[in-house]
Design an enzyme around this catalytic site. Structure first.
Site, short mmCIF file in Angstrom:
data_model
loop_
_atom_site.label_atom_id
_atom_site.label_comp_id
_atom_site.label_asym_id
_atom_site.label_seq_id
_atom_site.Cartn_x
_atom_site.Cartn_y
_atom_site.Cartn_z
N HIS A 84 40.74 -21.17 -26.18
CA HIS A 84 41.99 -21.43 -26.37
C HIS A 84 42.00 -23.51 -26.42
CE1 HIS A 84 46.25 -20.52 -27.62
NE2 HIS A 84 46.91 -21.61 -27.25
N ASP A 163 56.26 -12.75 -24.97
CA ASP A 163 56.23 -13.79 -25.63
C ASP A 163 56.37 -14.76 -27.19
OD1 ASP A 163 55.08 -16.50 -25.24
OD2 ASP A 163 53.13 -15.74 -26.81
N ARG A 170 62.16 -20.21 -29.09
CA ARG A 170 61.62 -21.80 -28.59
C ARG A 170 62.01 -22.72 -29.62
NH1 ARG A 170 56.25 -21.21 -25.33
NH2 ARG A 170 56.70 -23.59 -25.52
N SER A 185 53.10 -18.61 -21.63
CA SER A 185 53.10 -18.20 -22.82
C SER A 185 51.36 -18.55 -23.51
CB SER A 185 53.50 -19.13 -23.80
OG SER A 185 52.71 -18.40 -25.34
N LYS A 189 48.80 -13.98 -23.35
CA LYS A 189 48.11 -13.56 -24.13
C LYS A 189 46.79 -13.26 -24.33
CE LYS A 189 50.46 -16.30 -26.51
NZ LYS A 189 51.17 -17.23 -27.53
N1 URA Z 1 50.77 -21.64 -28.00
C1 URA Z 1 51.19 -21.10 -27.73
O1 URA Z 1 51.06 -20.04 -27.08
N2 URA Z 1 52.59 -20.81 -26.89
C2 URA Z 1 52.87 -22.14 -26.43
O2 URA Z 1 54.39 -22.02 -25.63
C3 URA Z 1 52.33 -22.96 -27.13
C4 URA Z 1 51.26 -23.12 -28.21
#
Ligand code: URA
Length: 426
Positions: A84, A163, A170, A185, A189
């Site tokens: 990621h 999320d 957000r 967040s 995932k």
């Molecule tokens: N990427 C995400 O998935 N969540 C965040 O809060 C910031 C970047």
């Protein structure tokens, strides 16, 4: 008695630690609609201002995972590893990386997103390939992971729905840049996705969420701890995002650059980062006896790319779309390119139509910025420095405006290149 939203907001406003039951309740109630957007927005701002302890972040992450389904790859015949990136300009690394790691014998289940703002989205890039589709069912994903070894697709609605809702809130309430909220967040995932190993590419610099190494290290350390606590072998690399990666920012232009890397060429920094992340993914999955550089050189990573694109309906041999109009920016003087700012390039690509301002906007497949020199390169006055690509020439002025001041050509004697991989956390 169940907590109530005002009490939870007040506790965080007054710098108290939230209890496990307060966190479980508020995440679940928000997902169900029993806590209103304005209440969650107030809580998110209190978290941004007053922070969270490691225990609170861990519990918040667990509550977000529990809001949806968890995927299970245990039936696959090979181990899984994922990567990621916290998001950068010209960051096309997933494209060569996923098939490369698959060619080394480790399956890559990469659930990706679309871009918002100046950082591009992996799915937007891949969607410039004729026929390619981002949506797969869980069964299709599993079968492609077994047959090809790599999938890059859209995350379904079932993973961490808390999320999804909170991130959208957000985004419009100025509460994205909070380390506890970013860490939970991303990791909710990734943990729900069920990967066995995870490598985090935490970007540092003007083009990234984290402007300083200290902030990036804190985010990386928090995410690594969350992953390891959940039984996922997790490491992070802090990598430079003061300068954009490679020589392209956009959609089809980045796909082309990725194919160049898979063909054994491509810009040196893209190759370096792809190999560094591949080595970490392979080590995390227990396959560090394989050298990914060999798989790039022998063409097997390219074979895996072609199989991965074809399996999702794409034609890997089809010509990529190009923009209708181009505009060349020449070097203003002779000398060394001493600075190329990631944010300026990212915003220019965005204004040319490569990115979107609102979730529902379409992106242009051919739009973007191509630069013909990297910091440290010697340039001659008048040579092409950038080529801007768009279908709508009225976009050039606004892109040029933001690019102006984003680069400098001068005396290179004091120029020192900054390292791409700054630090490893894990
Ligand atoms: N990427 C995400 O998935 N969540 C965040 O809060 C910031 C970047």
């Amino acid at each position: 008695m169940a907590p109530d939203a005002v009490e939870v907001i007040g506790a965080k406003r007054d710098r108290q630690e939230l209890s496990d039951s307060q966190i479980d309740w508020v995440v679940d109630a928000y997902t169900r609609g029993a806590v209103a957007d304005e209440q969650m927005a107030a809580l998110a701002m209190a978290i941004l201002l007053n922070g969270m302890s490691r225990r609170e972040i861990g519990r918040w992450t667990t509550a977000m995972i529990a809001s949806g389904e968890r995927m299970d790859f245990s039936s696959l015949s090979r181990p899984t590893a994922d990567k990621h990136s916290t998001g950068g300009v010209g960051d096309k690394i997933t494209l060569p990386l996923a098939p490369l790691v698959a060619a080394c014998g480790v399956a890559v289940p990469q659930l990706s997103g679309r871009g918002l703002g100046h950082t591009g989205g992996t799915l937007d890039k891949l969607e410039s390939i004729p026929g390619w589709r981002a949506s797969l069912s869980n069964d299709e994903m599993l079968s492609q992971l077994e047959s090809v070894g790599a999938v890059v697709c859209a995350a379904g609605d079932g993973l961490a729905p808390a999320d999804k809702k909170l991130y959208a809130l957000r985004d419009v309430t100025g509460t994205v840049p909070a380390i506890p909220l970013i860490a939970s967040s991303i990791m909710s995932k990734k943990i729900a996705e069920g990967t066995g190993a995870l490598v985090l590419d935490v970007k540092v610099g003007t083009g990234a969420f984290m402007g300083t190494v200290d902030e990036a290290r804190e985010l990386a350390t928090t995410m690594v701890a969350l992953g390891q606590d959940a039984g996922v072998s997790t490491v992070a690399l802090l990598t430079d995002m003061s300068t954009p990666l490679g020589l392209t920012a956009g959609n089809a232009v980045e796909v082309q650059e990725s194919v160049d890397v898979l063909a054994g060429g491509g810009p040196a920094d893209v190759v370096e980062l792809t190999l560094a992340l591949a080595r970490e993914m392979l080590a995390g999955a227990g396959h560090d006896d394989v050298d990914p550089a060999d798989r790039l050189a022998d063409g097997s990573a390219m074979d895996a790319w072609r199989a991965m694109i074809s399996a999702q309906g794409g034609d890997p041999s089809a010509p990529l779309p190009t923009a209708r109009e181009t505009h060349v920016v020449p070097a203003p003087s002779s000398g060394t390119l001493t600075r190329l700012d990631a944010l300026a390039v990212g915003l220019a690509a965005w204004r040319l139509g490569a990115g979107r301002a609102r979730k529902e906007d379409a992106v242009q497949a051919g739009a973007g910025v191509v630069w013909h020199a990297r910091p440290g390169d010697v340039v001659t006055e008048g040579q092409p420095l950038f080529t801007l690509h768009t279908d709508e020439p009225e976009r050039f002025d606004r892109a040029l405006e933001v690019l102006e001041g984003g680069y400098a050509v001068g005396d290179g004697s004091a120029y020192t290149p900054s390292p791409l991989v700054i630090e490893r956390v894990g």
